[in-house]
Design an enzyme around this catalytic site. Structure first.
Site, PDB file in Angstrom:
ATOM      1  N   CYS A   1      95.331 119.887 118.748  1.00 23.76           N
ATOM      2  CA  CYS A   1      96.173 120.818 119.477  1.00 23.76           C
ATOM      3  C   CYS A   1      95.884 120.740 120.966  1.00 23.76           C
ATOM      4  O   CYS A   1      95.066 119.953 121.421  1.00 23.76           O
ATOM      5  CB  CYS A   1      95.918 122.246 118.985  1.00 23.76           C
ATOM      6  SG  CYS A   1      96.098 122.447 117.201  1.00 23.76           S
TER       7      CYS A   1
ATOM      8  N   ARG B   1     100.338 123.611 118.759  1.00 29.06           N
ATOM      9  CA  ARG B   1      99.759 123.186 117.493  1.00 29.06           C
ATOM     10  C   ARG B   1     100.355 121.895 116.947  1.00 29.06           C
ATOM     11  O   ARG B   1     101.572 121.732 116.912  1.00 29.06           O
ATOM     12  CB  ARG B   1      99.934 124.274 116.427  1.00 29.06           C
ATOM     13  CG  ARG B   1      99.179 123.932 115.139  1.00 29.06           C
ATOM     14  CD  ARG B   1      99.363 124.943 114.051  1.00 29.06           C
ATOM     15  NE  ARG B   1      98.498 124.640 112.910  1.00 29.06           N
ATOM     16  CZ  ARG B   1      98.673 125.065 111.689  1.00 29.06           C
ATOM     17  NH1 ARG B   1      99.700 125.849 111.408  1.00 29.06           N
ATOM     18  NH2 ARG B   1      97.844 124.709 110.719  1.00 29.06           N
ATOM     19  N   LEU B   2      99.453 120.982 116.530  1.00 27.87           N
ATOM     20  CA  LEU B   2      99.788 119.846 115.700  1.00 27.87           C
ATOM     21  C   LEU B   2      99.211 120.150 114.326  1.00 27.87           C
ATOM     22  O   LEU B   2      97.993 120.180 114.146  1.00 27.87           O
ATOM     23  CB  LEU B   2      99.187 118.553 116.265  1.00 27.87           C
ATOM     24  CG  LEU B   2      99.401 117.276 115.440  1.00 27.87           C
ATOM     25  CD1 LEU B   2     100.881 116.936 115.346  1.00 27.87           C
ATOM     26  CD2 LEU B   2      98.627 116.105 116.041  1.00 27.87           C
ATOM     27  N   SER B   3     100.049 120.398 113.360  1.00 25.48           N
ATOM     28  CA  SER B   3      99.605 120.878 112.048  1.00 25.48           C
ATOM     29  C   SER B   3      98.982 119.745 111.247  1.00 25.48           C
ATOM     30  O   SER B   3      99.636 118.732 110.981  1.00 25.48           O
ATOM     31  CB  SER B   3     100.780 121.480 111.278  1.00 25.48           C
ATOM     32  OG  SER B   3     101.334 122.572 111.983  1.00 25.48           O
TER      33      SER B   3
ATOM     34  N   ASN C   1      91.119 123.583 119.473  1.00 27.13           N
ATOM     35  CA  ASN C   1      91.615 122.214 119.428  1.00 27.13           C
ATOM     36  C   ASN C   1      90.582 121.365 118.703  1.00 27.13           C
ATOM     37  O   ASN C   1      89.437 121.281 119.148  1.00 27.13           O
ATOM     38  CB  ASN C   1      91.828 121.686 120.857  1.00 27.13           C
ATOM     39  CG  ASN C   1      92.071 120.188 120.899  1.00 27.13           C
ATOM     40  OD1 ASN C   1      92.645 119.612 119.981  1.00 27.13           O
ATOM     41  ND2 ASN C   1      91.623 119.556 121.967  1.00 27.13           N
ATOM     42  N   GLY C   2      90.964 120.735 117.593  1.00 27.51           N
ATOM     43  CA  GLY C   2      90.033 119.867 116.895  1.00 27.51           C
ATOM     44  C   GLY C   2      90.060 120.060 115.397  1.00 27.51           C
ATOM     45  O   GLY C   2      91.020 120.599 114.830  1.00 27.51           O
ATOM     46  N   GLU C   3      88.986 119.603 114.749  1.00 27.28           N
ATOM     47  CA  GLU C   3      88.827 119.751 113.309  1.00 27.28           C
ATOM     48  C   GLU C   3      87.361 120.042 112.998  1.00 27.28           C
ATOM     49  O   GLU C   3      86.462 119.424 113.580  1.00 27.28           O
ATOM     50  CB  GLU C   3      89.232 118.466 112.562  1.00 27.28           C
ATOM     51  CG  GLU C   3      90.675 118.026 112.766  1.00 27.28           C
ATOM     52  CD  GLU C   3      91.687 118.935 112.089  1.00 27.28           C
ATOM     53  OE1 GLU C   3      91.279 119.793 111.275  1.00 27.28           O
ATOM     54  OE2 GLU C   3      92.892 118.780 112.375  1.00 27.28           O
TER      55      GLU C   3
ATOM     56  N   GLY D   1      87.187 103.332 114.912  1.00 24.81           N
ATOM     57  CA  GLY D   1      85.830 102.817 114.745  1.00 24.81           C
ATOM     58  C   GLY D   1      84.941 103.029 115.950  1.00 24.81           C
ATOM     59  O   GLY D   1      83.906 102.366 116.081  1.00 24.81           O
TER      60      GLY D   1
END
Length: 631
Positions: free
Chosen positions: A2, A50-52, A75-77, A364
């Protein structure tokens, strides 16, 4: 993934105009096309794009705690959010969504600022505590996700995921920091300790900021660091097994998503390892994509095809050509600050290709920094052994004198290009590595600047903070200190900035499993011989991955994700090279000796020297200044 933005009054809480927060968020709409939200209260405003990815239908932001005392934009995971949710639920926390955002709120309410140490993932977030009337800003350990902030003349502080979010606020001054020009020319990017604009700051990786009304703006608090000071003991076979376990854990944890997921595949060791472990963990073919070049010596698509066939991936490829230079303006718009890593162009292209079929892609990045995978690590290790034998009093005059007179033989075979090595050996370990990782060395920079700019720069040199970081690193050896500087200085400033901006420009979430902090911390404790052995970097990782990948992939010469800009500036882009010294906004700044810039362009076009990286730096600086409306 996000974009976040906000405003906080450090002095007396004043009403916040929601439209102002909305403009800041709208400037970053590409980071979150799936939804947006604004929340304001006296003295504070928070915004979100938001990017879902997880809990697609739920978890709107800004998000309030169940008791209404806390507001979050994130923002993040968070990859361990399910485990944390169960731990917090056992302690009485209530949850109404299936996402990770609500877990951050509950973690804050349980542990306060110390909650960040419990979060595994990539993140930049802001939490406003209505009871304490405090704002807490935090950034993940390695700096995968960015966060900019600035204090304004009206007593407020603004923050955003990208500089363009701050620029959308009318009170932000657009005045270039001259030291940022020195930093940019040295490194090819503006490192995290500085911004192109005076008064704008980047929250450092692994740091947080706790703000309170009627309090002065504090310095960031560093809550995480990596240490190379300890050495892991045990049999190599046992350490190999532990490394493989951490690799599998890092990859599998980043495969959790409620949207299509894939991977970048260059055909190198790192991306191939990620794809191999994804294929092992997945019941369906992994979606992979790669970018090639129309210059045969730089094209790696055959290796990517080989790995794709080996793991039966759903593979797609595309070629970058000189025509893609037409998108240099697009690159400048993505980065806001000048950014001259030419691999940003193919990185953007591979992100575009990935976004056609997936919303999340695993990369990577990170293994070279953590496990001594760059050629420069082997050179640094060897040079330090020579420095230990010969005293500085001898090395300085001998190697320094030879380096000064040795020609800069860009045209010669690599073993004959000794000038940089001689100059590196003349100085300390820190000075030598700064040369190895830099783009434009100090001697060349000195000839580029105008007399007025040299006076303004004063005694500052871009290498100084880098060398200081190496000297103070928690480390045992020169190789340790070099890798520490890679992880703390170069990685967030260059590699992660490149991947974040190019992926977010196309609304793609890029995840870096090889930057899992548990993997990084483990790698930092490995004996040097298990990281770098007989000139072979990433030694233990390559040994662990032999059960998955052939030696042709694991042990071929590292090529890197490069762009043929040297050829471009001698061909279709020669006119652009010549224009740098005369017909650009850059020429009107007064910072540079324009005659010298013209000589450099002609030397490159004629083939006498290779100044392609410097020309690209100058070109991208010019375009950034135009984007920022500086000149």
């Amino acid at each position: 993934m996000c974009g976040i933005a906000g405003l906080y009054h450090l002095s007396t809480p004043k009403p916040v105009d929601p439209a102002r927060i909305e403009r800041m968020c709208d400037a970053m709409a590409h980071r979150g096309p799936d939804g947006h939200g604004i929340w304001t209260a006296p003295g504070v405003g928070l915004g979100h794009r938001r990017l879902s990815i997880i809990d697609v239908a739920g978890s709107p932001q800004p998000m309030a705690s169940s008791d209404g005392r806390v507001m979050l934009v994130f923002n993040g995971e968070i990859y361990n959010y399910r485990e944390l949710r169960e731990e917090l639920r056992a302690g009485g926390a209530m949850f109404h969504t299936d996402g990770d955002s609500e877990v951050i709120i509950a973690a804050w309410q349980r542990w306060g600022p110390q909650c960040v140490s419990r979060l595994h993932g990539m993140f930049a977030f802001a939490i406003y505590d209505l009871e304490a009337r405090s704002l807490f800003l935090a950034r993940d350990r390695l700096g995968v996700k960015p966060l900019f902030y600035a204090a304004l003349s009206d007593g407020s502080l603004i923050f955003a995921s990208e500089l363009k979010g701050l620029i959308a606020h009318p009170l932000l001054r657009r005045e270039v920091d001259p030291l940022a020009i020195e930093d940019y020319l040295a490194w090819g990017y503006v490192p995290d300790h500085r911004s192109i604009l005076t008064g704008v700051h980047k929250l450092p990786a692994g740091s947080s900021l706790l703000l309170r009304h009627d309090r002065a703006l504090p310095a960031p608090n560093q809550w995480w660091d990596v240490s190379f000071a300890e050495r892991r003991k045990g049999r190599a076979a046992d350490l190999e097994a532990e490394l493989l376990h951490l690799l599998r854990q890092a990859v599998s944890s980043r495969m959790v998503a409620d949207v299509p997921l894939g991977a970048f595949l260059s055909g190198g060791v790192d991306s191939s390892s990620v794809v191999a472990l994804m294929a092992e963990a997945s019941g369906a073919p992994v979606k992979t994509c790669s970018i090639g070049f129309d210059v045969a010596g730089l094209d790696e698509t055959s290796y990517a095809d080989q790995v794709a066939r080996r793991f039966a991936t759903d593979h797609r490829a595309r070629t970058v050509s000189p025509d893609d230079f037409d998108h240099a303006d697009d690159l400048a718009a993505m980065f806001d600050e000048p950014f001259a890593d030419a691999s940003a162009l193919p990185t953007w292209r591979v992100c575009q290709l990935a976004r056609e079929t997936v919303t999340v892609a695993l990369s990577g990045d990170g293994a070279d920094e953590a496990l001594a995978g760059y050629r420069r690590h082997a050179f640094q290790h060897g040079e330090d052994r020579l420095r230990a034998i010969l005293p500085q009093s001898l090395r300085g005059p001998v190697f320094g004198g030879l380096g000064a007179i040795y020609p800069k033989a860009d045209w010669a075979p690599r073993p004959l290009r000794a000038k940089s090595t001689l100059l590196a050996l003349a100085g300390s370990s820190e000075q030598g590595y700064a040369r190895a990782i830099g783009v434009t060395p100090p001697e060349l920079r000195q000839t580029l600047y105008s007399p007025d700019f040299l006076r303004e720069r004063g005694e500052y040199r871009a290498e100084q903070p880098f060398e200081a970081m190496m000297r103070s690193a928690p480390a045992r050896s020169g190789l340790d200190r070099a890798q520490y500087a890679d992880l703390r200085f170069w990685l967030p400033g260059d590699i992660l900035t490149k991947v974040d901006r190019t992926s977010m420009a196309v609304s793609l979430e890029a995840r870096e499993p090889l930057l899992d902090h548990r993997l990084i911390e483990f790698a930092a404790t490995l004996p040097e011989g298990l990281r770098l052995k007989r000139g072979q970097g990433k030694w233990l990782m390559k040994k662990a991955m032999r059960r998955y990948l052939p030696d042709e992939i694991l042990y071929r010469q590292k090529q890197g994700f490069v762009t043929p800009i040297a050829d471009w500036f001698r061909g279709p882009l020669a006119g652009a090279a010549r224009a740098i010294s005369s017909s650009t906004s850059l020429a009107r700044t007064g910072w540079f000796d324009t005659r010298r810039l013209g000589d450099i362009a002609e030397a490159h076009i004629s083939g006498r020297s290779d100044h392609s990286r410097l020309l690209w730096q100058l070109l991208m600086l010019d375009k950034s200044l135009i984007r920022l409306a500086i000149v």
